[in-house]
Design a protein around this motif. Structure first.
Motif, mmCIF file in Angstrom:
data_model
loop_
_atom_site.group_PDB
_atom_site.id
_atom_site.type_symbol
_atom_site.label_atom_id
_atom_site.label_comp_id
_atom_site.label_asym_id
_atom_site.label_seq_id
_atom_site.Cartn_x
_atom_site.Cartn_y
_atom_site.Cartn_z
ATOM 1 N N ILE A 86 0.866 -1.187 0.000
ATOM 2 C CA ILE A 86 0.000 0.000 0.000
ATOM 3 C C ILE A 86 0.896 1.228 0.000
ATOM 4 O O ILE A 86 1.784 1.364 0.842
ATOM 5 C CB ILE A 86 -0.935 0.004 1.216
ATOM 6 C CG1 ILE A 86 -1.848 -1.232 1.189
ATOM 7 C CG2 ILE A 86 -1.777 1.284 1.253
ATOM 8 C CD1 ILE A 86 -2.699 -1.387 2.426
ATOM 9 N N VAL A 87 0.647 2.125 -0.958
ATOM 10 C CA VAL A 87 1.518 3.279 -1.157
ATOM 11 C C VAL A 87 0.667 4.544 -1.244
ATOM 12 O O VAL A 87 -0.359 4.577 -1.934
ATOM 13 C CB VAL A 87 2.350 3.127 -2.447
ATOM 14 C CG1 VAL A 87 3.234 4.347 -2.663
ATOM 15 C CG2 VAL A 87 3.192 1.856 -2.393
ATOM 16 N N ARG A 88 1.106 5.572 -0.562
ATOM 17 C CA ARG A 88 0.501 6.907 -0.693
ATOM 18 C C ARG A 88 1.607 7.852 -1.185
ATOM 19 O O ARG A 88 2.568 8.121 -0.470
ATOM 20 C CB ARG A 88 -0.044 7.375 0.645
ATOM 21 C CG ARG A 88 -0.704 8.765 0.593
ATOM 22 C CD ARG A 88 -1.106 9.202 1.989
ATOM 23 N NE ARG A 88 -2.237 8.425 2.469
ATOM 24 C CZ ARG A 88 -3.505 8.831 2.435
ATOM 25 N NH1 ARG A 88 -3.787 10.042 1.955
ATOM 26 N NH2 ARG A 88 -4.472 8.069 2.891
ATOM 27 N N TRP A 89 1.458 8.326 -2.398
ATOM 28 C CA TRP A 89 2.450 9.259 -2.967
ATOM 29 C C TRP A 89 1.832 9.956 -4.162
ATOM 30 O O TRP A 89 1.041 9.365 -4.920
ATOM 31 C CB TRP A 89 3.703 8.516 -3.414
ATOM 32 C CG TRP A 89 4.818 9.438 -3.864
ATOM 33 C CD1 TRP A 89 5.645 10.151 -3.075
ATOM 34 C CD2 TRP A 89 5.198 9.734 -5.203
ATOM 35 N NE1 TRP A 89 6.542 10.878 -3.817
ATOM 36 C CE2 TRP A 89 6.288 10.649 -5.137
ATOM 37 C CE3 TRP A 89 4.732 9.341 -6.451
ATOM 38 C CZ2 TRP A 89 6.919 11.148 -6.277
ATOM 39 C CZ3 TRP A 89 5.349 9.852 -7.592
ATOM 40 C CH2 TRP A 89 6.433 10.744 -7.504
ATOM 41 N N SER A 90 2.194 11.203 -4.349
ATOM 42 C CA SER A 90 1.693 11.951 -5.506
ATOM 43 C C SER A 90 2.823 12.781 -6.089
ATOM 44 O O SER A 90 3.730 13.215 -5.370
ATOM 45 C CB SER A 90 0.522 12.853 -5.113
ATOM 46 O OG SER A 90 0.921 13.799 -4.130
ATOM 47 N N PRO A 91 2.795 13.019 -7.405
ATOM 48 C CA PRO A 91 3.836 13.835 -8.032
ATOM 49 C C PRO A 91 3.842 15.259 -7.496
ATOM 50 O O PRO A 91 2.829 15.770 -7.000
ATOM 51 C CB PRO A 91 3.447 13.804 -9.513
ATOM 52 C CG PRO A 91 2.600 12.586 -9.670
ATOM 53 C CD PRO A 91 1.850 12.455 -8.385
ATOM 54 N N ALA A 92 4.994 15.896 -7.632
ATOM 55 C CA ALA A 92 5.125 17.277 -7.161
ATOM 56 C C ALA A 92 4.298 18.235 -7.997
ATOM 57 O O ALA A 92 3.795 19.242 -7.492
ATOM 58 C CB ALA A 92 6.598 17.684 -7.185
ATOM 59 N N GLU A 93 4.145 17.949 -9.306
ATOM 60 C CA GLU A 93 3.400 18.822 -10.203
ATOM 61 C C GLU A 93 2.066 18.185 -10.557
ATOM 62 O O GLU A 93 1.999 17.033 -10.994
ATOM 63 C CB GLU A 93 4.200 19.081 -11.488
ATOM 64 C CG GLU A 93 5.520 19.802 -11.268
ATOM 65 C CD GLU A 93 5.312 21.245 -10.863
ATOM 66 O OE1 GLU A 93 4.260 21.819 -11.220
ATOM 67 O OE2 GLU A 93 6.203 21.806 -10.186
ATOM 68 N N ILE A 94 0.984 18.929 -10.338
ATOM 69 C CA ILE A 94 -0.346 18.448 -10.721
ATOM 70 C C ILE A 94 -0.378 18.272 -12.235
ATOM 71 O O ILE A 94 0.129 19.098 -13.003
ATOM 72 C CB ILE A 94 -1.421 19.444 -10.257
ATOM 73 C CG1 ILE A 94 -1.424 19.530 -8.731
ATOM 74 C CG2 ILE A 94 -2.809 19.045 -10.779
ATOM 75 C CD1 ILE A 94 -2.365 20.600 -8.202
ATOM 76 N N GLY A 95 -1.004 17.176 -12.663
ATOM 77 C CA GLY A 95 -1.121 16.907 -14.090
ATOM 78 C C GLY A 95 0.018 16.090 -14.656
ATOM 79 O O GLY A 95 0.064 15.834 -15.868
ATOM 80 N N SER A 96 0.972 15.689 -13.821
ATOM 81 C CA SER A 96 2.084 14.862 -14.298
ATOM 82 C C SER A 96 1.599 13.467 -14.639
ATOM 83 O O SER A 96 0.576 12.975 -14.117
ATOM 84 C CB SER A 96 3.161 14.771 -13.217
ATOM 85 O OG SER A 96 3.740 16.017 -12.949
ATOM 86 N N ARG A 97 2.343 12.844 -15.478
ATOM 87 C CA ARG A 97 2.100 11.430 -15.742
ATOM 88 C C ARG A 97 2.933 10.623 -14.754
ATOM 89 O O ARG A 97 4.040 11.033 -14.369
ATOM 90 C CB ARG A 97 2.455 11.067 -17.179
ATOM 91 C CG ARG A 97 1.722 11.901 -18.220
ATOM 92 C CD ARG A 97 1.588 11.178 -19.530
ATOM 93 N NE ARG A 97 0.704 10.013 -19.457
ATOM 94 C CZ ARG A 97 -0.642 10.078 -19.484
ATOM 95 N NH1 ARG A 97 -1.271 11.251 -19.574
ATOM 96 N NH2 ARG A 97 -1.363 8.980 -19.435
ATOM 97 N N LEU A 98 2.404 9.465 -14.370
ATOM 98 C CA LEU A 98 3.043 8.658 -13.336
ATOM 99 C C LEU A 98 3.389 7.286 -13.900
ATOM 100 O O LEU A 98 2.544 6.643 -14.538
ATOM 101 C CB LEU A 98 2.117 8.510 -12.129
ATOM 102 C CG LEU A 98 2.704 7.803 -10.916
ATOM 103 C CD1 LEU A 98 3.894 8.583 -10.348
ATOM 104 C CD2 LEU A 98 1.648 7.611 -9.834
#
Length: 916
Positions: A86-98
């Motif tokens: 289970i991972v909680r993480w989001s890119p620094a820039e909104i709208g980035s591709r992951l």
């Protein structure tokens, strides 16, 4: 719960560095560490991917193979491993591709994100990624599930996994964010005139104008290209120049570090990367009809090691980044300038350290072990493409090896195939040879800037290759000398030697791609000294102008081959060369400018005679061209513990031109006594800097009973095997009676007759001299009956090496010590004691090597002891004056005792009694 690494109670992420320093983004998140795990045995029904966390009954540390100790699982079975996190993480820039990225997973895997299928991959060595942008919850928890299956199918590319299996995830896993438009890859081709050609692949989710910028060397190198992006994949070719380029080489591994930056309406994608400016090639020089390997347009002699890249805890996954750096450092410390990464694709971070520290790499493609059928071929080709795509920018890589020793290329018995005649088992068929030829030519199209080898052969079976290589595992000076000479003589354009039927040699450079003495000895070498063999093999290689390099097996010991430069844990082995030439190390044998001693490693000669030693000059570097170098030489010998210099001299050499050429021989007069004489040579610059060192030895014999030595008084001599009694539980003689052994504790007794009154009217003093070492007992020394099982192919895949029962084993000197204490008694009264530091074996055991009866069957080879000297107290001497007899007792504690006689060890003496 199992944790990854703990320091002061704090849990750390294993392998926390960005996994691809050659192509690095700043916005990323490591997924190394603890995952939930469950195992699905081979042959059982496949479970659904959406099983609850409670069904995961173990925890595993990623990125370590589930078979390895560092994984915390250490499960050896093949089958499928389920991973959940289970991972909680989001890119620094909104709208980035992951992207979810994997360094490597063995062998096939499927991935789900939040119960939705993300993708699948097949192949155990290649890197891969999935775009999970639409599956990821940037503001909440995300469940990653991976199923990795490893069935050991014969069509899988497996390489040499018997040392420790790759099972499941075995390289780092991470999340990475990118803008909607990003640089997917960039291929750098460098020229030594500074011209840089780049082919960049850009993935665009938004069309429009963009700017592609290259900036390296702290801004000294900069280029900007304006683009018009279309949706999907865009390929851009760019050319720019570097003014006054700094070239990459092992001696000066300069990297142009910087970034590639894509700016568009949807943001900026910045990738940190680097390139090294260098050119790999081959060329003819002078009137030669054969080529040498070149780096940056100049010849280079390749001193290399086979690197199995195995460690005891992570297997083929390094525990830390520092361990990868240390491997490169340890090779360079030996004076090596390249290594052959053996039938595995190396981790990118290790290739980075090779780039950074300056070690050239011959990269093998992993092999499969079954028949080369259509399925195996297709999977191999797909994985080979992944190798090129991932590693093509590393300046350290100079060569690709597509197959090794015909592994996976031989077809089983075809008797069941009624369309053809019966074929004996395991044949390298003409159609397979044609496929290998096609693979070679495909690889040349994929990368025309490097050398490509079709098959690194041990069965004389090239088809077409940029390198004309061969393997040999032989022992013994004469056999090694004649074998290398035969290969050289039969290598010329048009020769069918070393090639399959219907194919012939080109003028490709000749080099050895595997050599050593581990398999050249009956039953394998066990664990034995390699220093003696190595030195004369280096001289034999450098004797031939046509030969331009070698690969020694191997860098470190592995679990069943013990002929590494280092122990598996990185501990030093002691070669002992510095005892012959002060300051000499292995690196002296790897110098680009080298004086070849064209002679056996030891020659038996009569005392007082003049002997001539042939010398050759071998140069693959122009750094001393047009200069005067100096050859210093010295003949020395030990006389009962005192070093004497018999002769020394010096001569100037005009040092110019590549290759091998003769020098005037050296003539020296040997000492007038029994001795091991050493002819040491040094090549020096005009300023006195040592370029390289070398030596050879002579067993000088007086022919007198008991030997002749420069010593006052009369000498009585007793053979070491001439004891009258012993009390050791285990006792045996070796080296035709010139060495006697006892252990684990006990004593030897000798009855000694001293000089009579006609020889010596009055006995004034007695000094006792002998060579002795501790005696480390092996299982073969203590067990009765034949318990040794000779090696066969399974030993190469990790089977028990049976080392202590191997008759060839005699542990080479290393950092570990096996101490013993010996007490000296005369007629029952103790007169002295010695601490024997070890039971050593290396090049210093000249006589134990020189008097081996068979080159392919070792008997305590290279073993030697320490010179022990003690004076008998005067009160005992006065008592002995009357009887002229004594009883000598040598009593050893738990470390045992080995005594060396005239034709064994380091000193040409038996038990000596110097009487005055």
């Amino acid at each position: 719960m199992l944790t990854a690494i703990q320091t002061n109670g704090e849990t750390l992420v294993p392998r926390p560095e960005y996994p691809r320093p050659d192509w690095e983004r700043a916005d990323w998140h490591s997924l190394n560490g603890t995952w939930s795990f469950r195992f699905e045995p081979a042959g059982t029904e496949k479970l659904p991917h959406d099983q609850d966390e409670a069904t995961y009954d173990e925890h595993i540390v990623v990125p370590f193979s589930w078979s390895s100790p560092l994984s915390g699982i250490e499960r050896k079975e093949k089958g499928a491993g389920w991973y959940r996190r289970i991972v909680r993480w989001s890119p620094a820039e909104i709208g980035s591709r992951l992207f979810l990225r994997f360094g490597a997973v063995d062998y096939s895997c499927e991935v789900w994100i939040n119960d939705r299928f993300a993708g699948a991959h097949t192949g155990g060595y290649g890197a891969f990624e999935f775009d999970v942008t639409d599956l990821w919850r940037p503001d909440g928890d995300n469940v990653i599930v991976l199923r990795a299956e490893d069935s050991d199918d014969s069509r899988q590319t497996r390489g040499k996994q018997g040392y420790g299996e790759l099972r499941g995830i075995w390289q780092p896993v991470w999340l990475e964010a990118r803008p909607q438009n990003y640089v997917a890859a960039a291929r750098f081709v460098t020229r030594i005139d500074g011209r840089i050609e780049v082919t960049a692949s850009i993935r665009a989710h938004q069309t429009g104008k963009a700017a592609l910028e290259f900036e390296f060397g702290g801004g000294a190198v900069r280029h900007l290209t304006e683009l018009e992006l279309t949706s999907g994949d865009n390929e851009v070719a760019v050319v720019f120049s570097v003014h006054d380029p700094k070239l990459w080489s092992p001696e000066s591994p300069y990297l142009y570090e910087g970034h590639v930056r894509l700016a568009s309406a949807c943001g900026v994608d910045t990738v940190a990367t680097y390139f090294g400016i260098r050119e790999i090639g081959t060329a003819r020089f002078g009137e030669r009809n054969y080529r040498w390997i070149t780096l940056n347009g100049k010849p280079i002699y390749l001193n290399g090691a086979l690197d199995q890249s195995y460690n005891a805890t992570g297997y083929f996954t390094y525990p830390t980044d520092a361990d990868m750096r240390d491997d490169i450092y340890l090779m360079k410390r030996l004076g090596l300038n390249f290594c052959r990464m053996h039938i595995k694709l190396e981790e990118p971070r290790k290739l980075y350290w090779a780039d950074k520290l300056g070690l050239m790499v011959m990269q093998d493609m992993p092999c499969f072990w079954g028949n080369p059928d259509d399925t195996a071929r297709a999977q191999y080709e797909a994985e080979a493409k992944e190798m090129f795509e991932r590693d093509i920018n590393h300046p350290s890589i100079f060569s690709w090896v597509m197959f090794n020793e015909t592994w996976g290329l031989k077809t089983d018995d075809m008797a069941s195939d009624r369309t053809r005649d019966w074929i004996p088992a395991k044949q390298y068929l003409p159609e397979t040879q044609k496929w290998v030829l096609d693979v070679y030519r495909w690889a040349k199209r994929m990368d025309p800037t490097r050398l490509v080898e079709d098959n690194s052969p041990c069965n004389w079976d090239h088809v077409e290759s940029d390198l004309n290589t061969w393997h040999f595992y032989k022992n013994g000076y004469e056999e090694v000398r004649s074998h290398i000479a035969k290969v050289v003589d039969e290598t010329y354009p048009g020769s069918p030697f070393n090639y399959c039927e219907g194919y012939v040699q080109s003028d490709a450079p000749l080099m050895n791609s595997e050599c050593g003495n581990v398999w050249g000895i009956e039953g394998g070498a066990g664990d034995s000294d390699l220093a003696w063999h190595y030195r004369y093999m280096m001289n034999e290689f450098r004797r031939h102008d046509k030969l331009c390099g070698f690969v020694f097996t191997e860098f470190r010991d592995v679990i069943n081959e013990f002929n590494g430069y280092y122990r598996l844990n990185g501990e030093d082995k002691l070669f002992g060369y510095e005892s012959f030439v002060p300051g000499m190390t292995l690196a002296d044998l790897h110098a680009q400018d080298f004086i070849v001693i064209d002679a056996p490693p030891c020659v038996t000669a009569d005392a007082g005679t003049v002997v001539e030693t042939k010398l050759l000059r071998s140069s693959f570097s122009d750094c001393h061209f047009g200069k005067k170098l100096r050859l210093d030489w010295e003949l020395s010998y030990d006389n009962l513990g005192t070093r004497h210099v018999a002769e020394r001299g010096s001569r100037e050499l005009d040092w110019d031109g590549y290759g091998v050429s003769p020098l005037a021989p050296l003539s020296v007069r040997l000492p007038d006594q029994d001795a091991v004489a050493v002819l040491a040579i040094r090549l020096l610059t005009e300023g006195g800097e040592v370029v390289s060192r070398n030596f050879t030895t002579f067993d000088v014999r007086s022919g007198k009973p008991g030997g002749a030595y420069e010593a006052s008084g009369h000498i009585a001599s007793v053979p070491v095997s001439g004891f009258t009694a012993h009390t050791f539980p285990h006792q045996w003689n070796a080296l035709r009676g010139h060495k006697t052994n006892g252990g684990p504790e006990g004593e030897f007794e000798f009855e000694v007759a001293l000089p009579d009154r006609e020889q010596l009217p009055l006995l004034n003093g007695i000094e006792i001299l002998f060579e002795a070492g501790a005696k480390r007992l092996l299982l073969r020394n203590t067990e009765k009956g034949e318990t040794y099982v000779k090696s066969e192919i399974s030993f190469m895949h990790g089977a028990d090496a049976n080392t202590e029962r191997n008759p060839n084993t005699y542990y080479m000197t290393d950092e570990q010590r096996h101490e013993s204490r010996v007490r000296v008694l005369i007629d029952g009264e103790e007169i002295g004691a010695f601490i024997l530091p070890d039971d050593p074996a290396d090049s210093r055991g000249v006589l134990s090597w020189h008097y081996q009866q068979a080159a392919n069957k070792l008997e305590e080879a290279g073993s030697y002891g320490y010179l022990c000297k003690t004076a008998v107290p005067g009160r005992i001497v006065s008592r002995l004056d009357a009887s002229r007899k004594l009883k000598l007792t040598l009593r050893a504690g738990e470390g045992g005792l080995a005594l060396y006689g005239r034709n064994a060890g380091r000193y040409p003496i038996d038990l000596l009694f110097r009487c005055e």
